[in-house]
Design an enzyme around this catalytic site. Sequence first.
Site, PDB file in Angstrom:
ATOM      1  N   HIS A   1       0.915  -1.132   0.012  1.00  0.00           N
ATOM      2  CA  HIS A   1       0.144   0.089  -0.104  1.00  0.00           C
ATOM      3  C   HIS A   1       0.875   1.211  -0.089  1.00  0.00           C
ATOM      4  O   HIS A   1       1.169   2.059   1.125  1.00  0.00           O
ATOM      5  CB  HIS A   1      -0.851   0.042   1.182  1.00  0.00           C
ATOM      6  CG  HIS A   1      -2.046   0.756   1.149  1.00  0.00           C
ATOM      7  ND1 HIS A   1      -3.251   0.644   1.618  1.00  0.00           N
ATOM      8  CD2 HIS A   1      -2.114   2.295   0.512  1.00  0.00           C
ATOM      9  CE1 HIS A   1      -4.059   1.849   1.390  1.00  0.00           C
ATOM     10  NE2 HIS A   1      -3.417   2.629   0.587  1.00  0.00           N
TER      11      HIS A   1
ATOM     12  N   HIS B   1       1.869   5.030  -2.111  1.00  0.00           N
ATOM     13  CA  HIS B   1       1.470   6.165  -2.991  1.00  0.00           C
ATOM     14  C   HIS B   1       2.648   6.785  -3.584  1.00  0.00           C
ATOM     15  O   HIS B   1       3.443   7.314  -2.723  1.00  0.00           O
ATOM     16  CB  HIS B   1       0.541   7.132  -2.496  1.00  0.00           C
ATOM     17  CG  HIS B   1      -0.723   6.890  -1.970  1.00  0.00           C
ATOM     18  ND1 HIS B   1      -1.647   6.516  -2.661  1.00  0.00           N
ATOM     19  CD2 HIS B   1      -1.057   6.392  -0.630  1.00  0.00           C
ATOM     20  CE1 HIS B   1      -2.859   6.112  -1.884  1.00  0.00           C
ATOM     21  NE2 HIS B   1      -2.551   5.716  -0.767  1.00  0.00           N
ATOM     22  N   LEU B   2       3.011   6.486  -4.939  1.00  0.00           N
ATOM     23  CA  LEU B   2       4.196   7.058  -5.284  1.00  0.00           C
ATOM     24  C   LEU B   2       4.120   8.438  -6.114  1.00  0.00           C
ATOM     25  O   LEU B   2       5.231   8.813  -6.583  1.00  0.00           O
ATOM     26  CB  LEU B   2       4.842   6.091  -6.395  1.00  0.00           C
ATOM     27  CG  LEU B   2       5.381   4.692  -5.745  1.00  0.00           C
ATOM     28  CD1 LEU B   2       5.916   3.481  -6.880  1.00  0.00           C
ATOM     29  CD2 LEU B   2       6.487   4.892  -4.745  1.00  0.00           C
ATOM     30  N   ARG B   3       2.580   8.641  -6.156  1.00  0.00           N
ATOM     31  CA  ARG B   3       2.308  10.137  -6.782  1.00  0.00           C
ATOM     32  C   ARG B   3       2.817  10.351  -8.389  1.00  0.00           C
ATOM     33  O   ARG B   3       2.557  11.449  -8.742  1.00  0.00           O
ATOM     34  CB  ARG B   3       2.739  11.218  -5.723  1.00  0.00           C
ATOM     35  CG  ARG B   3       2.475  10.900  -4.483  1.00  0.00           C
ATOM     36  CD  ARG B   3       1.116  11.156  -4.182  1.00  0.00           C
ATOM     37  NE  ARG B   3       0.343  11.498  -2.873  1.00  0.00           N
ATOM     38  CZ  ARG B   3      -0.378  10.951  -2.456  1.00  0.00           C
ATOM     39  NH1 ARG B   3      -1.407  10.162  -2.983  1.00  0.00           N
ATOM     40  NH2 ARG B   3      -0.653  11.096  -0.971  1.00  0.00           N
TER      41      ARG B   3
ATOM     42  N   HIS C   1     -11.013   0.183   0.195  1.00  0.00           N
ATOM     43  CA  HIS C   1     -10.755   1.080   1.165  1.00  0.00           C
ATOM     44  C   HIS C   1     -12.270   1.283   1.667  1.00  0.00           C
ATOM     45  O   HIS C   1     -13.024   2.065   0.929  1.00  0.00           O
ATOM     46  CB  HIS C   1     -10.365   2.532   0.706  1.00  0.00           C
ATOM     47  CG  HIS C   1     -10.303   3.822   1.365  1.00  0.00           C
ATOM     48  ND1 HIS C   1      -9.345   4.618   1.660  1.00  0.00           N
ATOM     49  CD2 HIS C   1     -11.248   4.384   1.997  1.00  0.00           C
ATOM     50  CE1 HIS C   1      -9.512   5.452   2.624  1.00  0.00           C
ATOM     51  NE2 HIS C   1     -10.975   5.582   2.725  1.00  0.00           N
TER      52      HIS C   1
ATOM     53  N   ASP D   1       0.827   2.614   3.929  1.00  0.00           N
ATOM     54  CA  ASP D   1      -0.115   3.547   3.280  1.00  0.00           C
ATOM     55  C   ASP D   1       0.654   4.560   3.068  1.00  0.00           C
ATOM     56  O   ASP D   1       0.131   5.949   3.438  1.00  0.00           O
ATOM     57  CB  ASP D   1      -1.439   3.604   4.087  1.00  0.00           C
ATOM     58  CG  ASP D   1      -2.431   4.802   3.390  1.00  0.00           C
ATOM     59  OD1 ASP D   1      -2.047   5.099   2.111  1.00  0.00           O
ATOM     60  OD2 ASP D   1      -3.366   5.032   3.864  1.00  0.00           O
TER      61      ASP D   1
ATOM     62  N   HIS E   1       2.583  14.184   1.295  1.00  0.00           N
ATOM     63  CA  HIS E   1       1.942  15.448   0.853  1.00  0.00           C
ATOM     64  C   HIS E   1       3.116  16.457   1.033  1.00  0.00           C
ATOM     65  O   HIS E   1       3.778  16.568   2.074  1.00  0.00           O
ATOM     66  CB  HIS E   1       0.723  15.750   1.831  1.00  0.00           C
ATOM     67  CG  HIS E   1      -0.629  14.779   1.459  1.00  0.00           C
ATOM     68  ND1 HIS E   1      -1.057  15.043   0.139  1.00  0.00           N
ATOM     69  CD2 HIS E   1      -0.901  13.672   2.115  1.00  0.00           C
ATOM     70  CE1 HIS E   1      -2.055  13.778   0.061  1.00  0.00           C
ATOM     71  NE2 HIS E   1      -2.144  13.208   1.391  1.00  0.00           N
TER      72      HIS E   1
END
Length: 430
Positions: free
Chosen positions: A62, A64-66, A181, A307, A311
């Site tokens: 899980h 997030h590599l964006r 989710h 996760d 940001h």
Amino acid sequence: MKGGEGDILFSNGRVVDPANGKDRKGDVAVSGGKIVKPSQLRDPRVVDVGGLVVSPGLIDMHVHLRQPGRTDKETIRTGTQAAAAGGFTTVLAMPNTSPVTDNPGTIEYVRRHAAEEGVVKVLVAAAMTVGQKGESMSSIGSLKKCGVAALTDDGSCVQNHEVMRHIVEYAKTFSLPILDHCEDANLASDGVMHEGKWSVLLGLRGIPAAAEELMVARDIILSEIVGWKIHIQHISTRGSVRMVREARKRGVPVSAEVTPHHLAITDEVIKSFDTNYKVSPPIRSSNHIEALVEGLADGTITCIASDHAPHTETEKLVEFDYAPNGVIGLETALTVCLTCLYHKKLLSLPELVSKFTVGPAEVLGINAGTLDIGANADITIFNPDEKMTVDKSKFRSKSRNTPFHGWDTRGRVCATIVDGKPVFSRIKGL
Ligand code: DOR
């Protein structure tokens, strides 16, 4: 299999390989990118690891590599560098990129960049609805042909149960696990933290545990009627754990993961109004955390996943209400879990390692998470006792939104090896 150039013998390790029920002193031999028997090595480099734990490479299902879209927060390069520093040899990239990973072009984009710039292995999860809007199903057959590893609308939850039922049926046809989710949008509404004593005291809008639990119940029902795998992402409530436990006992193919932040922090921290505690689902109260730990210990929860949700500082530097959800976790997951679970004697070392290896490998149906002879030489070497202080200024990640900055933890990654090659190392001579 023949030995030769690149042969390495990791000697004097504590080999923890839960897939094979192993926790013993020993050596691990690597040749041609695979695990081999020590007798197959030719003139190997011997790396004496002096009692450090040698485990299968950790898997984070899980992340997030964006990239594409928000390379100001993270890129495939920096995200996988962070993964390597955290001991992960495989990560599963979430699809809430821009554009959303719901089509062959974007999937190919991620795969190519991962092949060229990725430091560890990157698996791609595709969105299960078009644009992650929860309205119409993605072209699941074409996504499968592009080599995606799983389907998820992570970050949002398909509210329409009929659409979800069709997705589960197609996922079964194409043998793709669903990662969900779970959140009822009406109940969660515009809440910003867990609904309970602290949301009342702080005057912040709460998200009730029931918002997650309703969708966990829905997923268990669909998993049972269709007979296909649904994996509950970042499970966070007592009721969810109870339902997953009961369903697994009946043989329903549901599984669950928990994050380090949902295990290590209670909602009381939000009295600081620090937006680095704002996540979805929200950080819960100690009663829920106890249930999450019980779920890990009795095998209801088989995976720990970070996760990792980068940001920018500017985005997080706003009032709690307006900050985006998410914390980074690749570089702290192992040390936080060693501190909160292993050193508190809540899980043994093999149990903890299995949540990062065997558990996710089983859910994703991948050939990884083991030190079997002939397996890919994906290896993590760590010191379970080394003390450290988490320092966000040292992170490889492009973002700094960690809730663990300044924490004194025990346990530290020493080296990460992918296909026999070190991609991160603090060990001399490696
Ligand atoms: O806190 C979260 N942040 N939870 C999610 O499910 C999505 C993630 C993000 O993408 O930032």
